[in-house]
Design an enzyme around this catalytic site. Structure first.
Site, PDB file in Angstrom:
ATOM      1  N   ASP A   7       5.253  -7.899   4.748  1.00 49.31           N
ATOM      2  CA  ASP A   7       4.592  -8.704   5.776  1.00 49.31           C
ATOM      3  C   ASP A   7       3.597  -9.616   5.064  1.00 49.31           C
ATOM      4  OD1 ASP A   7       2.323  -7.189   5.221  1.00 49.31           O
ATOM      5  OD2 ASP A   7       2.015  -6.491   7.280  1.00 49.31           O
ATOM      6  N   CYS A  64       3.062  -4.064   2.476  1.00 46.96           N
ATOM      7  CA  CYS A  64       2.241  -4.594   3.574  1.00 46.96           C
ATOM      8  C   CYS A  64       0.807  -4.517   3.074  1.00 46.96           C
ATOM      9  CB  CYS A  64       2.490  -3.860   4.892  1.00 46.96           C
ATOM     10  SG  CYS A  64       2.010  -2.120   4.939  1.00 46.96           S
ATOM     11  N   THR A  66      -1.540  -2.177   3.373  1.00 47.93           N
ATOM     12  CA  THR A  66      -1.824  -0.871   2.770  1.00 47.93           C
ATOM     13  C   THR A  66      -0.591  -0.204   2.167  1.00 47.93           C
ATOM     14  OG1 THR A  66      -1.361   0.182   4.890  1.00 47.93           O
ATOM     15  CG2 THR A  66      -3.673  -0.385   4.437  1.00 47.93           C
ATOM     16  N   HIS A  97      11.844  14.224  -7.486  1.00 50.04           N
ATOM     17  CA  HIS A  97      11.846  15.339  -6.540  1.00 50.04           C
ATOM     18  C   HIS A  97      12.318  14.961  -5.135  1.00 50.04           C
ATOM     19  CE1 HIS A  97       8.808  18.002  -8.961  1.00 50.04           C
ATOM     20  NE2 HIS A  97       9.854  17.607  -9.682  1.00 50.04           N
ATOM     21  N   HIS A 132      15.740  20.569  -5.666  1.00 43.28           N
ATOM     22  CA  HIS A 132      15.231  19.447  -4.873  1.00 43.28           C
ATOM     23  C   HIS A 132      16.292  18.936  -3.893  1.00 43.28           C
ATOM     24  CE1 HIS A 132      11.726  19.584  -7.335  1.00 43.28           C
ATOM     25  NE2 HIS A 132      12.460  19.422  -8.430  1.00 43.28           N
TER      26      HIS A 132
HETATM   27  C1  RB5 Z   1      -1.612  -6.356   8.760  1.00 44.73           C
HETATM   28  O1  RB5 Z   1      -2.870  -6.886   8.984  1.00 44.73           O
HETATM   29  C2  RB5 Z   1      -1.721  -4.912   8.308  1.00 44.73           C
HETATM   30  O2  RB5 Z   1      -2.038  -4.116   9.405  1.00 44.73           O
HETATM   31  C3  RB5 Z   1      -0.443  -4.466   7.660  1.00 44.73           C
HETATM   32  O3  RB5 Z   1      -0.161  -5.288   6.569  1.00 44.73           O
HETATM   33  C4  RB5 Z   1      -0.432  -3.058   7.099  1.00 44.73           C
HETATM   34  O4  RB5 Z   1      -1.525  -2.810   6.285  1.00 44.73           O
HETATM   35  C5  RB5 Z   1      -0.184  -1.978   8.058  1.00 44.73           C
HETATM   36  O5  RB5 Z   1      -0.066  -0.799   7.697  1.00 44.73           O
END
Ligand code: RB5
Length: 146
Positions: A7, A64, A66, A97, A132
């Site tokens: 994203d 994304c 995080t 694993h 595993h």
């Molecule tokens: C987008 O702002 C953010 O929420 C997305 O990139 C991500 O971190 C979601 O888990």
């Protein structure tokens, strides 16, 4: 063939990792996004994981902000074992694993250098099988019960 996607929160890191894959001469297909405009990570996770489920791609690299949201979405798809990592040990062990087929990372969490190291470990490490495999089979059984 590797599928890669992000994203807007992971876009810059995805572009860095594409350069890294090119330097290693690893073929990839990019399912987007293609600029930093806001998009919804579940759409990208779905498009990428469909390519793994169909057999067109072997593994995926998803980004994304995080790495968490896109990994949650990817793990909803049958046959996908996505791991959100921010350390090299986990990126290696999730292959050994968990036979993970998707590595997720956060563009707002990890540097490009650290992400490149994790990508290399993820792509170059084989699944160990043995005990595993039994655990992976149990994950698949849970998936099939849904
Ligand atoms: C987008 O702002 C953010 O929420 C997305 O990139 C991500 O971190 C979601 O888990």
């Amino acid at each position: 063939m590797i599928v890669i996607g992000s994203d807007h929160g992971g876009f810059a890191l995805k572009e860095e990792i594409k350069k890294h894959l090119e330097a290693r001469e690893i073929a990839y297909t990019d399912v987007g996004c293609y600029d930093s405009n806001s998009v919804d990570y579940p759409d990208i996770a779905k498009a990428a994981c469909e390519k793994i489920i169909s057999g067109e791609c072997d593994k995926g690299l998803l980004f994304c902000g995080t790495g968490v949201g896109i990994s949650i979405a990817a793990n909803k798809m049958k046959g996908i074992r996505a791991c959100c990592c921010s350390d090299p040990y986990s990126a290696k062990l999730t292959r050994m694993h968990n036979n993970a087929n998707v590595l997720c990372m956060g563009g707002r969490v990890v540097s490009a250098g650290l992400a490149e190291m994790m990508v290399d470990l993820f792509l170059d490490t084989e699944f160990e099988g043995g005990r595993h495999q039994r655990r992976i089979d149990k994950i698949t059984a849970i998936e099939n019960e849904q």
